[in-house]
Design a protein around this motif. Structure first.
Motif, mmCIF file in Angstrom:
data_model
loop_
_atom_site.group_PDB
_atom_site.id
_atom_site.type_symbol
_atom_site.label_atom_id
_atom_site.label_comp_id
_atom_site.label_asym_id
_atom_site.label_seq_id
_atom_site.Cartn_x
_atom_site.Cartn_y
_atom_site.Cartn_z
ATOM 1 N N ARG A 1 -1.606 -2.848 -10.520
ATOM 2 C CA ARG A 1 -2.423 -4.040 -10.754
ATOM 3 C C ARG A 1 -1.740 -5.185 -10.014
ATOM 4 O O ARG A 1 -0.584 -5.526 -10.304
ATOM 5 N N ARG B 1 2.269 2.298 -2.494
ATOM 6 C CA ARG B 1 2.065 2.858 -3.827
ATOM 7 C C ARG B 1 0.652 2.581 -4.309
ATOM 8 O O ARG B 1 0.042 1.582 -3.935
ATOM 9 N N GLY B 2 0.146 3.470 -5.128
ATOM 10 C CA GLY B 2 -1.150 3.279 -5.751
ATOM 11 C C GLY B 2 -0.998 3.091 -7.248
ATOM 12 O O GLY B 2 0.108 3.149 -7.799
ATOM 13 N N GLY B 3 -2.117 2.849 -7.922
ATOM 14 C CA GLY B 3 -2.109 2.691 -9.364
ATOM 15 C C GLY B 3 -1.538 1.375 -9.841
ATOM 16 O O GLY B 3 -1.147 1.253 -11.013
ATOM 17 N N HIS C 1 -12.585 -2.349 -5.968
ATOM 18 C CA HIS C 1 -11.219 -2.411 -6.480
ATOM 19 C C HIS C 1 -10.791 -3.837 -6.796
ATOM 20 O O HIS C 1 -9.717 -4.046 -7.367
ATOM 21 N N ASN D 1 0.797 -1.227 0.000
ATOM 22 C CA ASN D 1 0.000 0.000 0.000
ATOM 23 C C ASN D 1 0.830 1.278 0.000
ATOM 24 O O ASN D 1 0.270 2.374 0.017
ATOM 25 N N ARG E 1 -5.266 -0.597 -0.834
ATOM 26 C CA ARG E 1 -5.636 0.745 -1.284
ATOM 27 C C ARG E 1 -6.660 0.635 -2.402
ATOM 28 O O ARG E 1 -6.546 -0.207 -3.294
ATOM 29 N N LYS E 2 -7.629 1.540 -2.374
ATOM 30 C CA LYS E 2 -8.710 1.457 -3.347
ATOM 31 C C LYS E 2 -8.291 1.951 -4.728
ATOM 32 O O LYS E 2 -9.034 1.780 -5.697
ATOM 33 N N ASP E 3 -7.099 2.576 -4.835
ATOM 34 C CA ASP E 3 -6.605 2.974 -6.151
ATOM 35 C C ASP E 3 -5.682 1.913 -6.746
ATOM 36 O O ASP E 3 -5.032 2.147 -7.765
ATOM 37 N N ASN E 4 -5.635 0.739 -6.125
ATOM 38 C CA ASN E 4 -4.996 -0.425 -6.719
ATOM 39 C C ASN E 4 -6.070 -1.404 -7.168
ATOM 40 O O ASN E 4 -7.118 -1.516 -6.532
ATOM 41 N N ARG E 5 -5.802 -2.119 -8.256
ATOM 42 C CA ARG E 5 -6.738 -3.144 -8.744
ATOM 43 C C ARG E 5 -6.180 -4.512 -8.358
ATOM 44 O O ARG E 5 -4.997 -4.778 -8.553
ATOM 45 N N GLU F 1 -10.828 -6.712 -9.043
ATOM 46 C CA GLU F 1 -11.108 -6.875 -10.471
ATOM 47 C C GLU F 1 -11.711 -8.244 -10.779
ATOM 48 O O GLU F 1 -12.522 -8.384 -11.702
#
Length: 208
Positions: free
Chosen positions: A43, A39-41, A88, A37, A59-63, A90
């Motif tokens: 996959r 880092r974001g963005g 988040h 967590n 983190r919700k900005d990770n898939r 996928e």
């Protein structure tokens, strides 16, 4: 260990896994996800997602894509994703970690928590984790590894080893056996609770 014995073991565990192992193994799980967590963005592939205990912590900005061999465990994970509205996530897929149905370099990070003592072919699985990770990407393993020196703990691990199929994991599994033949660079290793019985291993795939 083989696929059928793994499925049978986790069919038994699915109904109470969260109440027992979810608590016992929480520290390693939280340590791994906290590291991710930073880092974001990203996959992320979670191998051996089980009942999805870790999914709400990302983190919700990770898939996140989760895979598991056990249909029974995945059913609990799917219910968790729907109940907690974890957008988040996928996908959750039934899949053999040693035969991943993803293209090369599909993920920025691959994480396997409490999985490598379970899979039938640890070295082949490590090769698959490396294959689906992008060059320069991270592979994070949380696992029990056998004691490196003779003593009471190693003796107990040896005594339990013949029970591997019933337990659903290998008590005498070593890090050297897992990493044999791997081209991954080991970045760090640290112990995590309880009692220092588990390790958090960070590896990096070599850049092309």
């Amino acid at each position: 260990m083989d696929a059928d014995s793994i499925r049978a073991a986790y069919r038994r565990y699915a109904g109470f896994y969260d109440r027992v192992f979810g608590v016992l193994l929480a520290s390693g799980r939280h340590a791994a996800v906290a590291w991710l967590n930073r880092r974001g963005g990203l996959r992320i592939l979670e191998v051996g997602v089980g009942t999805g205990l870790s999914l709400s912590d990302y983190r919700k900005d990770n898939r996140v894509v989760g895979i598991d061999l056990s249909t029974d465990m995945l059913k609990v994970a799917q219910e968790r994703v729907a109940r907690e509205r974890l957008d988040h996530v996928e996908g959750l897929l039934e899949m053999d970690a040693g035969k991943l149905a993803f293209a090369d370099g599909s993920f920025d990070v691959v994480v396997a928590m409490y999985v490598m003592t379970v899979v039938p072919d640890p070295q082949g699985t490590m090769a698959e984790l490396e294959r689906v990770c992008k060059p320069g990407g991270d592979i994070v393993i949380v696992n029990h590894f056998a004691a490196p020196r003779p003593g009471l703990r190693r003796a107990v691990e040896g005594w339990l080893a013949p029970l591997s199929k019933k337990l659903g994991w290998r008590p005498d599994f070593t890090m050297d056996a897992m990493m044999k033949g791997s081209r991954l660079a080991v970045e760090s290793v640290r112990t995590v609770p309880p009692f220092g019985l588990f390790s958090l291993l960070h590896c990096r795939r070599q850049s092309a």
